[in-house]
Design an enzyme around this catalytic site. Structure first.
Site, mmCIF file in Angstrom:
data_model
loop_
_atom_site.group_PDB
_atom_site.id
_atom_site.type_symbol
_atom_site.label_atom_id
_atom_site.label_comp_id
_atom_site.label_asym_id
_atom_site.label_seq_id
_atom_site.Cartn_x
_atom_site.Cartn_y
_atom_site.Cartn_z
ATOM 1 N N GLU A 181 -9.617 -10.840 11.650
ATOM 2 C CA GLU A 181 -9.142 -9.814 10.729
ATOM 3 C C GLU A 181 -10.326 -9.134 10.044
ATOM 4 O O GLU A 181 -11.365 -9.759 9.814
ATOM 5 C CB GLU A 181 -8.219 -10.440 9.674
ATOM 6 N N ARG A 235 0.816 -1.220 0.000
ATOM 7 C CA ARG A 235 0.000 0.000 0.000
ATOM 8 C C ARG A 235 0.856 1.279 0.000
ATOM 9 O O ARG A 235 0.359 2.362 -0.245
ATOM 10 C CB ARG A 235 -0.958 -0.011 1.199
HETATM 11 C C1 UD1 Z 1 -1.742 -6.857 11.361
HETATM 12 C C2 UD1 Z 1 -2.629 -7.816 12.165
HETATM 13 C C3 UD1 Z 1 -3.898 -7.073 12.600
HETATM 14 C C4 UD1 Z 1 -3.531 -5.844 13.386
HETATM 15 C C5 UD1 Z 1 -2.575 -4.945 12.596
HETATM 16 C C6 UD1 Z 1 -2.111 -3.843 13.499
HETATM 17 C C7 UD1 Z 1 -2.280 -10.079 11.336
HETATM 18 C C8 UD1 Z 1 -2.799 -11.157 10.476
HETATM 19 N N1 UD1 Z 1 -2.973 -8.953 11.369
HETATM 20 O O1 UD1 Z 1 -2.425 -6.506 10.162
HETATM 21 O O2 UD1 Z 1 -4.680 -7.940 13.417
HETATM 22 O O3 UD1 Z 1 -4.715 -5.107 13.718
HETATM 23 O O4 UD1 Z 1 -1.437 -5.717 12.157
HETATM 24 O O5 UD1 Z 1 -1.050 -3.145 13.019
HETATM 25 O O6 UD1 Z 1 -1.288 -10.268 11.994
HETATM 26 N N2 UD1 Z 1 5.058 -9.010 7.912
HETATM 27 C C9 UD1 Z 1 6.092 -9.898 7.709
HETATM 28 N N3 UD1 Z 1 5.870 -10.987 6.927
HETATM 29 C C10 UD1 Z 1 4.684 -11.253 6.347
HETATM 30 C C11 UD1 Z 1 3.618 -10.332 6.559
HETATM 31 C C12 UD1 Z 1 3.848 -9.229 7.357
HETATM 32 O O7 UD1 Z 1 7.196 -9.715 8.219
HETATM 33 O O8 UD1 Z 1 4.571 -12.280 5.655
HETATM 34 C C13 UD1 Z 1 5.305 -7.812 8.746
HETATM 35 C C14 UD1 Z 1 5.135 -6.516 7.990
HETATM 36 O O9 UD1 Z 1 6.369 -6.103 7.427
HETATM 37 C C15 UD1 Z 1 4.631 -5.555 9.056
HETATM 38 C C16 UD1 Z 1 3.964 -6.453 10.085
HETATM 39 O O10 UD1 Z 1 4.370 -7.776 9.801
HETATM 40 O O11 UD1 Z 1 5.686 -4.847 9.675
HETATM 41 C C17 UD1 Z 1 2.447 -6.354 9.994
HETATM 42 O O12 UD1 Z 1 2.045 -6.700 8.683
HETATM 43 P P1 UD1 Z 1 0.889 -5.919 7.924
HETATM 44 O O13 UD1 Z 1 0.744 -6.492 6.581
HETATM 45 O O14 UD1 Z 1 1.086 -4.467 8.063
HETATM 46 O O15 UD1 Z 1 -0.362 -6.401 8.803
HETATM 47 P P2 UD1 Z 1 -1.751 -5.664 8.964
HETATM 48 O O16 UD1 Z 1 -2.562 -5.907 7.760
HETATM 49 O O17 UD1 Z 1 -1.527 -4.266 9.368
HETATM 50 CA CA CA Z 2 0.258 -2.867 9.583
#
Ligand code: UD1
Ligand code: CA
Length: 517
Positions: A208, A56
């Site tokens: 979620e 995003r």
């Molecule tokens: C996540 C949470 C959500 C919460 C929100 C708050 C999950 C499934 N959802 O959603 O419940 O309300 O954060 O901020 O956990 N990342 C990795 N590897 C991956 C995917 C993500 O390292 O495969 C890292 C991203 O770089 C990021 C963090 O995890 O720093 C969160 O990922 P993001 O995709 O932003 O999750 P949200 O959709 O915000």
């Molecule tokens: Ca996030």
């Protein structure tokens, strides 16, 4: 540092956190004290999830490297971790743009004394998968072996405060306990919702946004991707995750329903300030986080005695320092490691990057300066340009439309109007008239040397509209007549005139006029 050497630090890991929770050890029995000591000496791990692409953000720069007030988002988190738990064993899960992320962290001297492992998540299959990668890495294995606890932080929360890290790393107590951070948001859109038994009963699971029913979407208590788990639980529970959900991802949030089903104790830490937990998922959220942090910085300096005529228009990086009594006007941008001394005035619209301005200096409207130093009581601007490696001596005056590059200007020297000085060394008490130019480049590069130096001694007087063709020296106390182009050295105390002699032709004007008609 290797995973094995982490273990050497484990015994002191929780010990450094012990101060953050009040244990009344004096009233404990020996065995209770031993148990408490055992608990606090367990290993402290901090896992930062930073592998996501941040789609995003619509940017090729990994999301965690986007700057907020001059520092990458990830650095803000690491700083708070360093303050709250300097001995913790840290793992950062990297994937998208991993080289850039690793290089940025490694290059920052401030983090060189932290124990940081990078865990590679080859494919971004979700937050749960990221945690699983870390637990399969020797980092996770050593924490499991040591019976440690792990604080999970997402890499996209730049405003996380130090005391949040302290509270989340306080010992979990029971071996089956989990700590979950939640927050009430007026608009919970996009966040995982906390589903409880009844309205305020035990936490059952996190759902979620994209998997939530209309009723669940109405819940305003959200999860923020901050949890503390026993390492052993995190290892086993992430191995059992499934990706049967709307995004076909392995959700870390599903560990909460696993814990609830397993009758584990879920401690909820409800954070009162939603602002602290503001995540960055797109450029607009980046801008909002920047605004919040900027206002906090400005307020901090205002309370230390800095006057801001329009605080909301000023932009300050986190490493900027400002002395008491300084006055910062509208639209000023201070970035990098800029240090503004006491009682300095920075006029409207000035942009200073890595600049040091000593006490009482006056930097006037629209001045732009980088990697330069402005001495005590000096005046610069309006609309001056100090390019890198420039130094303005105490009491000196650099006026409007003057550009300096790699030049040293001595004390009380005046260069008041419309001049360019590059690669110049100017002494003290020099007066340089309007429109002076150092001609420092002859279009050739000889032995890697592009530019030539100009040296102007103490007390020199240069008339208006002069040029010096470098390399050249004007000796101390010399005079240079207006309109001169100096190509040869001028000895100290001499008068140099290097312009063609004037010729007056009496009556000639009328002749010219008649020619025109
Ligand atoms: C996540 C949470 C959500 C919460 C929100 C708050 C999950 C499934 N959802 O959603 O419940 O309300 O954060 O901020 O956990 N990342 C990795 N590897 C991956 C995917 C993500 O390292 O495969 C890292 C991203 O770089 C990021 C963090 O995890 O720093 C969160 O990922 P993001 O995709 O932003 O999750 P949200 O959709 O915000
Ligand atoms: Ca996030």
């Amino acid at each position: 540092m290797s995973a094995a050497t982490h273990l050497l630090f484990l015994s002191c890991a929780w010990a450094c956190l012990a101060a953050s929770f009040p244990v009344t050890q004096n009233h404990m029995s020996d065995s209770a004290r031993r148990r408490a000591v055992e608990r606090i000496s367990k290993a402290a791990g901090i896992l930062i999830l930073a592998a996501g692409q941040g789609k995003r953000m619509r940017s090729s720069l990994p999301k965690v490297l986007h700057p907020v007030c001059g520092q990458p988002i990830l650095f803000h988190i690491l700083r708070r971790v360093k303050e709250a738990a300097p001995k913790a064993s840290i793992a950062i899960v990297v994937g998208h743009g991993r080289e850039k992320v690793e290089e940025a962290v490694r290059a920052e001297a401030e983090f060189s004394d932290l124990s940081i492992e990078f865990v590679f998540q080859p494919e971004q299959l979700g937050t749960g998968h990221a945690a699983r990668c870390a637990m399969e890495h020797p980092w996770g294995a050593s924490l499991v072996k040591a019976g440690g606890a792990i604080l999970v932080l997402p890499g996209d929360l730049p405003l996380v405060p130090r005391n949040l890290v302290e509270q989340m790393t306080a010992p979990l107590g029971r071996t089956d306990a989990i700590r979950l951070m939640t927050c009430e948001l007026p608009d919970p859109t996009g966040y995982g919702r906390v589903v409880r038994r009844g309205k305020a009963g035990a936490v059952l699971r996190i759902v979620e946004e994209r998997d939530a029913s209309a009723r669940e979407k109405a819940i305003r208590e959200v999860a923020v991707s901050i949890y503390s788990f026993q390492a052993v639980f995190l290892k086993h529970a992430t191995e059992r995750l499934s990706n049967r959900n709307a995004q076909k991802e392995y959700y870390l949030t599903d560990l909460i329903s696993a814990a609830s089903r397993g009758k584990r104790k879920i401690d909820v830490l409800s954070w009162p300030s939603a602002e602290d937990l503001r995540g960055v998922n797109d450029p607009w959220e980046l801008a909002q986080a920047t605004r919040i942090l900027n206002e906090r910085n400005v307020k901090n300096w205002a309370l230390k005695g800095v006057r801001f005529t329009d605080p909301w228009s000023v932009q300050l990086d986190v490493e900027v320092e400002i002395g008491e009594g300084a006055e910062i006007h509208r639209g000023v941008v201070l970035s990098g490691k800029t240090r503004v001394g006491p009682n300095v005035i920075v006029g409207p619209g000035c942009v200073l990057k890595n600049v040091e301005a000593d006490e009482g200096a006056h930097i006037k409207t629209g001045t732009v300066a980088e990697a330069s130093r402005i001495g005590k009581g000096a005046q610069v601007g309006p609309y001056a340009h100090l390019r890198p490696e420039s130094e303005v001596g105490p009491g000196a005056k650099i006026g409007n439309f003057v550009e300096l590059k790699k030049s040293r200007i001595g004390a009380n020297t005046s260069i008041a109007h419309l001049s360019y000085l590059g690669d110049a060394e100017v002494g003290r008490d020099v007066n340089i008239g309007c429109g002076f130019v150092t001609c420092n480049f002859d279009g050739r590069v000889i032995d890697g040397q592009r530019k030539h130096r100009t040296v102007i001694g103490d007390g020199v007087f240069l008339g208006s509209d002069c040029q010096t063709v470098a390399p050249v020296t004007v000796g101390a106390g010399a005079y240079v007549a207006s309109g001169s182009t100096i190509t040869e050295d001028v000895e100290p105390g001499a008068l140099a005139i290097a312009r063609s002699r004037q010729v007056n032709k009496p009556g000639y004007a009328a002749k010219l006029k008649s020619r025109k008609s």
